[in-house]
Write a protein that holds these residues in place. Sequence first.
Motif, short mmCIF file in Angstrom:
data_model
loop_
_atom_site.label_atom_id
_atom_site.label_comp_id
_atom_site.label_asym_id
_atom_site.label_seq_id
_atom_site.Cartn_x
_atom_site.Cartn_y
_atom_site.Cartn_z
N LEU A 98 0.84 -1.24 0.05
CA LEU A 98 0.08 0.08 0.09
C LEU A 98 0.91 1.29 -0.02
CD1 LEU A 98 -2.77 1.30 0.09
CD2 LEU A 98 -2.61 1.28 2.61
N GLY A 99 1.79 1.41 0.91
CA GLY A 99 2.73 2.40 0.85
C GLY A 99 3.61 2.64 -0.35
N GLY A 100 3.92 1.86 -1.00
CA GLY A 100 4.81 1.71 -2.28
C GLY A 100 3.77 2.30 -3.52
N ILE A 101 2.50 1.77 -3.45
CA ILE A 101 1.54 2.46 -4.52
C ILE A 101 1.13 3.93 -4.14
CG2 ILE A 101 -0.73 2.19 -5.04
CD1 ILE A 101 -0.52 -0.98 -4.64
N CYS A 102 0.93 4.16 -2.92
CA CYS A 102 0.71 5.58 -2.40
C CYS A 102 1.95 6.59 -2.61
CB CYS A 102 0.57 5.67 -1.13
SG CYS A 102 -1.01 4.85 -0.47
N PHE A 103 3.05 6.19 -2.46
CA PHE A 103 4.34 6.93 -2.84
C PHE A 103 4.58 7.16 -4.58
CE2 PHE A 103 9.05 7.79 -3.11
CZ PHE A 103 9.10 8.74 -2.45
N ILE A 104 4.36 6.33 -5.27
CA ILE A 104 4.29 6.25 -6.48
C ILE A 104 3.19 7.31 -7.07
CG2 ILE A 104 3.83 5.04 -8.72
CD1 ILE A 104 5.62 2.70 -7.66
N LEU A 105 2.02 6.96 -6.54
CA LEU A 105 0.95 8.08 -6.90
C LEU A 105 1.13 9.18 -6.67
CD1 LEU A 105 -2.17 5.33 -6.72
CD2 LEU A 105 -0.99 6.32 -8.86
N ILE A 106 1.67 9.42 -5.44
CA ILE A 106 2.02 11.02 -4.93
C ILE A 106 2.84 11.41 -5.92
CG2 ILE A 106 3.25 12.11 -3.19
CD1 ILE A 106 1.96 10.42 -1.14
N GLY A 107 4.29 10.76 -6.36
CA GLY A 107 4.88 11.35 -7.22
C GLY A 107 4.62 11.55 -8.85
N LEU A 108 3.26 10.51 -9.11
CA LEU A 108 2.91 11.21 -10.41
C LEU A 108 1.76 12.36 -10.37
CD1 LEU A 108 2.00 7.42 -11.52
CD2 LEU A 108 3.64 8.86 -12.19
N TYR A 123 2.85 15.36 -12.98
CA TYR A 123 1.94 15.62 -14.12
C TYR A 123 1.16 16.63 -13.93
CZ TYR A 123 3.69 11.57 -16.28
OH TYR A 123 4.33 10.36 -16.79
N TYR A 124 1.06 17.15 -12.87
CA TYR A 124 0.15 18.49 -12.39
C TYR A 124 0.73 19.69 -11.65
CZ TYR A 124 -3.51 14.90 -13.09
OH TYR A 124 -4.33 13.91 -13.72
N PHE A 179 17.57 9.93 -11.24
CA PHE A 179 17.13 9.52 -12.54
C PHE A 179 17.24 10.68 -13.39
CE2 PHE A 179 15.28 6.74 -9.38
CZ PHE A 179 15.63 5.48 -9.72
N GLY A 180 17.53 11.56 -12.89
CA GLY A 180 18.04 12.87 -13.89
C GLY A 180 16.79 13.53 -14.23
N GLU A 181 15.97 13.55 -13.61
CA GLU A 181 14.47 14.25 -13.90
C GLU A 181 14.57 15.64 -13.53
OE1 GLU A 181 11.10 12.32 -12.88
OE2 GLU A 181 11.27 10.64 -13.59
N PRO A 182 13.94 16.78 -14.17
CA PRO A 182 14.11 18.16 -13.58
C PRO A 182 13.64 18.51 -12.24
CG PRO A 182 12.63 17.83 -15.41
CD PRO A 182 13.03 16.64 -14.99
N LYS A 183 14.48 19.49 -11.80
CA LYS A 183 14.13 19.79 -10.30
C LYS A 183 12.71 20.64 -10.09
CE LYS A 183 18.56 19.66 -8.29
NZ LYS A 183 19.30 20.15 -7.33
N HIS A 184 11.98 20.38 -9.19
CA HIS A 184 10.62 21.42 -9.15
C HIS A 184 10.78 22.53 -8.53
CE1 HIS A 184 7.36 18.05 -10.42
NE2 HIS A 184 8.89 17.44 -10.27
N HIS A 185 10.04 23.39 -8.75
CA HIS A 185 10.10 24.85 -8.41
C HIS A 185 8.80 24.78 -7.57
CE1 HIS A 185 13.83 25.86 -10.30
NE2 HIS A 185 13.26 25.43 -11.41
N TYR A 186 8.80 25.01 -6.26
CA TYR A 186 7.71 24.89 -5.55
C TYR A 186 7.02 26.47 -5.04
CZ TYR A 186 9.93 20.44 -4.75
OH TYR A 186 10.32 19.00 -4.61
N ARG A 187 5.64 26.31 -5.11
CA ARG A 187 4.84 27.35 -4.75
C ARG A 187 3.75 26.80 -3.85
NH1 ARG A 187 0.43 27.68 -7.88
NH2 ARG A 187 0.63 26.71 -10.00
N PHE A 188 3.75 27.45 -2.76
CA PHE A 188 2.80 26.87 -1.67
C PHE A 188 1.03 27.24 -2.18
CE2 PHE A 188 0.31 26.22 2.08
CZ PHE A 188 0.76 24.86 2.46
N PHE A 189 1.02 28.42 -2.63
CA PHE A 189 -0.25 28.63 -3.23
C PHE A 189 -0.39 29.02 -4.56
CE2 PHE A 189 -0.04 30.04 1.27
CZ PHE A 189 -1.31 29.35 1.65
#
Length: 136
Positions: free
Chosen positions: A36-46, A50-51, A126-136
């Motif tokens: 369950l935790g593995g599935i949740c972690f993958i989906l959180i990352g997706l 993607y959004y 895995f060489g994916e681009p770093k994210h730039h975060y915004r809280f709002f």
Amino acid sequence: MKAIFKYFILFSIGGLLYMLIEIVYSGSTHWTMGILGGICFILIGLIDTYYALPLYKQMLMSAILITALEFIAGVILNLGFHLAIWDYSALPLNIMGQVCLPFSIMWFILSLPAILLDDWIRSSFFGEPKHHYRFF
């Protein structure tokens, strides 16, 4: 093949962390919580990948997702197979003893480090681009 390896690593890390959270909280866990935790972690990352959402929306979506998956797992494992892995019926605002509002709030809070960890793993290993975060 690289994608399979990446998701295997993410699944394993998420599963181990989920089980560790349970051990710290209740003193025990069940192997199904690793799945369950593995599935949740993958989906959180997706969700994060993607959004392009503000962090609080990612956290809210993650908490809803984890709560929904815990409910499904609980109905199958606890109510269907009678494994008695957990029972939240004594906690406030629970649904069939499988999920409750206090834990959904906890998942909302814990989803932030999960989002950040997923991004760090994806960019560092895995060489994916770093994210730039915004809280709002």
